[in-house]
Design an enzyme around this catalytic site. Structure first.
Site, PDB file in Angstrom:
ATOM      1  N   THR A  41      -5.190  -3.879  -2.105  1.00 14.79           N
ATOM      2  CA  THR A  41      -4.973  -4.232  -1.454  1.00 14.79           C
ATOM      3  C   THR A  41      -4.249  -4.153  -0.101  1.00 14.79           C
ATOM      4  O   THR A  41      -4.307  -3.701   1.179  1.00 14.79           O
ATOM      5  CB  THR A  41      -5.017  -6.009  -0.916  1.00 14.79           C
ATOM      6  OG1 THR A  41      -4.204  -6.503  -2.029  1.00 14.79           O
ATOM      7  CG2 THR A  41      -7.132  -6.754  -1.148  1.00 14.79           C
ATOM      8  N   ASP A  42      -2.641  -3.733  -0.737  1.00 15.78           N
ATOM      9  CA  ASP A  42      -1.619  -3.303  -0.339  1.00 15.78           C
ATOM     10  C   ASP A  42      -1.190  -2.109   0.835  1.00 15.78           C
ATOM     11  O   ASP A  42      -1.197  -2.109   1.268  1.00 15.78           O
ATOM     12  CB  ASP A  42      -0.326  -3.334  -1.616  1.00 15.78           C
ATOM     13  CG  ASP A  42      -0.303  -2.229  -2.032  1.00 15.78           C
ATOM     14  OD1 ASP A  42      -0.840  -1.945  -2.639  1.00 15.78           O
ATOM     15  OD2 ASP A  42       0.120  -2.941  -3.243  1.00 15.78           O
TER      16      ASP A  42
ATOM     17  N   GLY B 250       1.608  -4.112 -15.972  1.00 13.77           N
ATOM     18  CA  GLY B 250       0.802  -4.842 -14.537  1.00 13.77           C
ATOM     19  C   GLY B 250       2.204  -5.427 -14.393  1.00 13.77           C
ATOM     20  O   GLY B 250       1.618  -6.272 -13.325  1.00 13.77           O
TER      21      GLY B 250
ATOM     22  N   SER C 145       7.677  -2.582 -13.624  1.00 10.99           N
ATOM     23  CA  SER C 145       8.699  -1.945 -14.601  1.00 10.99           C
ATOM     24  C   SER C 145       8.792  -1.056 -13.506  1.00 10.99           C
ATOM     25  O   SER C 145      10.435  -1.049 -13.683  1.00 10.99           O
ATOM     26  CB  SER C 145       8.234  -1.874 -15.891  1.00 10.99           C
ATOM     27  OG  SER C 145       7.475  -0.434 -15.633  1.00 10.99           O
TER      28      SER C 145
ATOM     29  N   ASP D  49       4.711  -3.956  -4.596  1.00  2.77           N
ATOM     30  CA  ASP D  49       5.655  -4.594  -5.945  1.00  2.77           C
ATOM     31  C   ASP D  49       7.366  -4.877  -5.892  1.00  2.77           C
ATOM     32  O   ASP D  49       8.281  -5.215  -5.806  1.00  2.77           O
ATOM     33  CB  ASP D  49       5.845  -3.247  -6.874  1.00  2.77           C
ATOM     34  CG  ASP D  49       4.539  -3.458  -7.142  1.00  2.77           C
ATOM     35  OD1 ASP D  49       3.772  -4.403  -7.157  1.00  2.77           O
ATOM     36  OD2 ASP D  49       3.992  -1.824  -8.287  1.00  2.77           O
TER      37      ASP D  49
ATOM     38  N   TYR E 297      -5.689   5.653 -11.003  1.00  2.00           N
ATOM     39  CA  TYR E 297      -5.167   4.877  -9.598  1.00  2.00           C
ATOM     40  C   TYR E 297      -4.707   5.275  -8.271  1.00  2.00           C
ATOM     41  O   TYR E 297      -5.244   5.146  -7.215  1.00  2.00           O
ATOM     42  CB  TYR E 297      -3.484   4.367 -10.123  1.00  2.00           C
ATOM     43  CG  TYR E 297      -2.886   3.362  -8.596  1.00  2.00           C
ATOM     44  CD1 TYR E 297      -3.190   2.274  -8.758  1.00  2.00           C
ATOM     45  CD2 TYR E 297      -1.607   4.167  -7.896  1.00  2.00           C
ATOM     46  CE1 TYR E 297      -2.333   1.618  -7.408  1.00  2.00           C
ATOM     47  CE2 TYR E 297      -0.644   3.065  -7.127  1.00  2.00           C
ATOM     48  CZ  TYR E 297      -1.451   1.594  -7.015  1.00  2.00           C
ATOM     49  OH  TYR E 297      -1.000   2.035  -5.680  1.00  2.00           O
TER      50      TYR E 297
HETATM   51  C1  GLA Z   1       0.924  -0.793  -8.836  1.00  2.00           C
HETATM   52  C2  GLA Z   1       1.248  -0.776  -6.916  1.00  2.00           C
HETATM   53  C3  GLA Z   1       1.119  -1.794  -5.989  1.00  2.00           C
HETATM   54  C4  GLA Z   1      -0.694  -2.103  -6.299  1.00  2.00           C
HETATM   55  C5  GLA Z   1      -0.500  -3.114  -7.462  1.00  2.00           C
HETATM   56  C6  GLA Z   1      -2.385  -2.915  -7.055  1.00  2.00           C
HETATM   57  O1  GLA Z   1       1.227  -2.630  -8.706  1.00  2.00           O
HETATM   58  O2  GLA Z   1       2.980   0.071  -7.281  1.00  2.00           O
HETATM   59  O3  GLA Z   1       1.047  -0.934  -4.703  1.00  2.00           O
HETATM   60  O4  GLA Z   1      -1.262  -1.151  -5.710  1.00  2.00           O
HETATM   61  O5  GLA Z   1      -1.035  -1.730  -8.433  1.00  2.00           O
HETATM   62  O6  GLA Z   1      -2.550  -4.041  -6.632  1.00  2.00           O
END
Ligand code: GLA
Length: 433
Positions: A72-73, A160, A163, A208, A257
């Site tokens: 969602t970010d 996930g 890191s 993150d 991604y």
């Molecule tokens: C990774 C990306 C984040 C986010 C997540 C999924 O961690 O770095 O910005 O998009 O995936 O929620």
């Protein structure tokens, strides 16, 4: 994540009382160690040659655990992450020149770069995360100084738990402190995100970096990724959180991604044709989505349905956490997994299996894939007084089914990369104790 995964055993290498352990112990004694979080046994071998230990400073950045709000970010949406006491640790020493030397215990590799000559690499490697941070700090007008950095991470790579962002924030904090500079946490988060996009080739969102720079110890952070407004909510002691590693590693630059980002952008393109003010999937409601079902087509419709429903789940989860309604929070976490699996298609068989196993165990209130997906870890919300037992049961059952004994971690409150209890706007003060 770019890093080659070395597995947990290598991450915590350092058996035998070598010179570097001795150096670390000396330093800890001098500065006053915190046995709960310092973990001398896994800290890096400190610089063994050259000037005295007085010049060595230590920095740490925690891992990010996203409770809910996945993918969602980068759609300007909402997230509800926290941090845990798994760290990227750095020993840093200033140099008189403009060279940064980075020695990674995990990669068993050392690289140097010149602060006056940093360019994005077409084929980025692990050191490009550090180069990117340095380049983006300088682009922000911060005059850095050369440094020797020794880095070790205990965060499973490609799992996930962010890191990469932890590495970026640890490097940024170290480089700033060595140069005797400071920046507010939110700005540092934006700089590190830019570094990842421009120098590592991952078009990540802000979650993150923002979490690792700004989340208060023992809190989850409701972050609006459009306005960057933050509400910190205390995690009740009854809410246990367990991380279980499926052992399937992702490498974000290679993974789907960036493709998911492109799909979301394509949907925005279609949806904004008759509504130019429509800027991101954040602006989409379920009603509008249903009306646009045909123009989007099945795949984009499902991607959008995940984002719209996940934003609502984040709102509901925040309310549930605030009122201590863990049963409801657990349900929301489980529904989030189903949506990530079926609509956003970022799960995999091993992770689905782990989620199913976890959900059968006593005390588990809900489980889901955490982070970018395509493998990695599962987060289970567990009644805190049953968490050790749940961890044992899950490991045993996963081993029976797959033959693998998964790594597990109980989420513990951690300080952000900057300093304890930082609020947006606070100053960075490196992490030297
Ligand atoms: C990774 C990306 C984040 C986010 C997540 C999924 O961690 O770095 O910005 O998009 O995936 O929620």
């Amino acid at each position: 994540m770019m890093f080659r995964s070395l597995g947990q055993k290598n991450i915590v290498s350092g058996t035998g009382k070598s010179e570097w352990i001795y150096n670390f112990e000396k330093l800890s004694e001098k500065e006053g160690s915190d046995p709960a979080t310092d973990r001398p046994e896994i800290h890096m071998r400190l610089m063994q040659s050259g000037p005295s230990l007085d010049e060595v400073q230590r920095f740490r950045a925690p891992a990010r655990i996203n409770i809910i709000g996945e993918h969602t970010d980068y759609n300007d949406g909402l997230v509800l992450p926290t941090t845990t006491a798994l760290f990227t640790s750095i020993a840093a020493r200033p140099r008189p020149d403009r060279i940064v030397r980075v020695d990674s215990r995990n990669m068993q590799d050392a690289r140097s770069f010149d602060l006056d000559d940093i360019e994005p690499d077409d084929n980025p490697g692990w050191v490009d995360y550090a180069k990117g941070v340095a380049a983006e700090l300088e682009a922000e007008g911060i005059q850095l100084q050369g440094a020797d950095l020794e880095i070790e991470s205990e965060i499973p790579l490609g799992g996930g738990l962010s890191s990469s962002a932890s590495f970026e924030l640890a490097v940024a904090t170290a480089l700033l402190r060595v140069a005797d500079k400071s920046l507010p946490g939110p700005l540092l988060a934006k700089i590190c995100r830019r570094a990842e996009i421009r120098y590592a080739g991952v078009n990540c969102g802000i979650m993150d970096q923002y979490t690792i720079a700004c989340c208060k110890r023992g809190h989850a952070m409701l972050l609006d990724c459009r306005s960057l407004d933050v509400e910190q909510v205390a995690i009740p002691p009854s809410a246990g959180m367990l991380i279980i590693d499926s052992g399937v590693k992702h490498r974000l630059p290679d993974s789907s991604y960036n493709r998911r980002l492109d799909e979301c952008a394509e949907a925005v393109n279609i949806l904004s044709q008759d509504a130019p003010q429509f800027a991101a999937l954040r602006d989409l409601s379920m009603e509008m989505l249903e009306m646009q079902k045909d123009s989007l087509g099945n795949l984009l419709y499902r991607r959008c349905r995940h984002v719209v429903s996940e934003n609502q789940r984040v709102r509901d989860a925040y309310a549930a956490l605030n009122s201590g309604d863990l049963v409801n929070l657990g349900k929301l976490i489980s529904v989030s997994h189903a949506s990530l699996r079926d609509d956003f298609e970022v799960s995999c068989d091993e992770v689905d299996q782990l989620v199913a196993i976890a959900d059968e165990c006593t005390g588990v209130l809900g489980s889901r894939i955490v982070g970018a997906g395509f493998g990695g870890c599962v987060l289970s919300l567990v009644e805190a007084d049953r968490i050790d037992d749940a961890a044992r049961q899950i490991r045993q059952r996963y081993k029976e089914v797959t033959g693998d004994d998964p790594w597990t971690h109980i989420v513990q409150a951690a300080k952000p990369a900057t300093c304890s209890d930082i609020a947006p706007g606070d100053k960075v003060s490196g992490y030297a104790s």
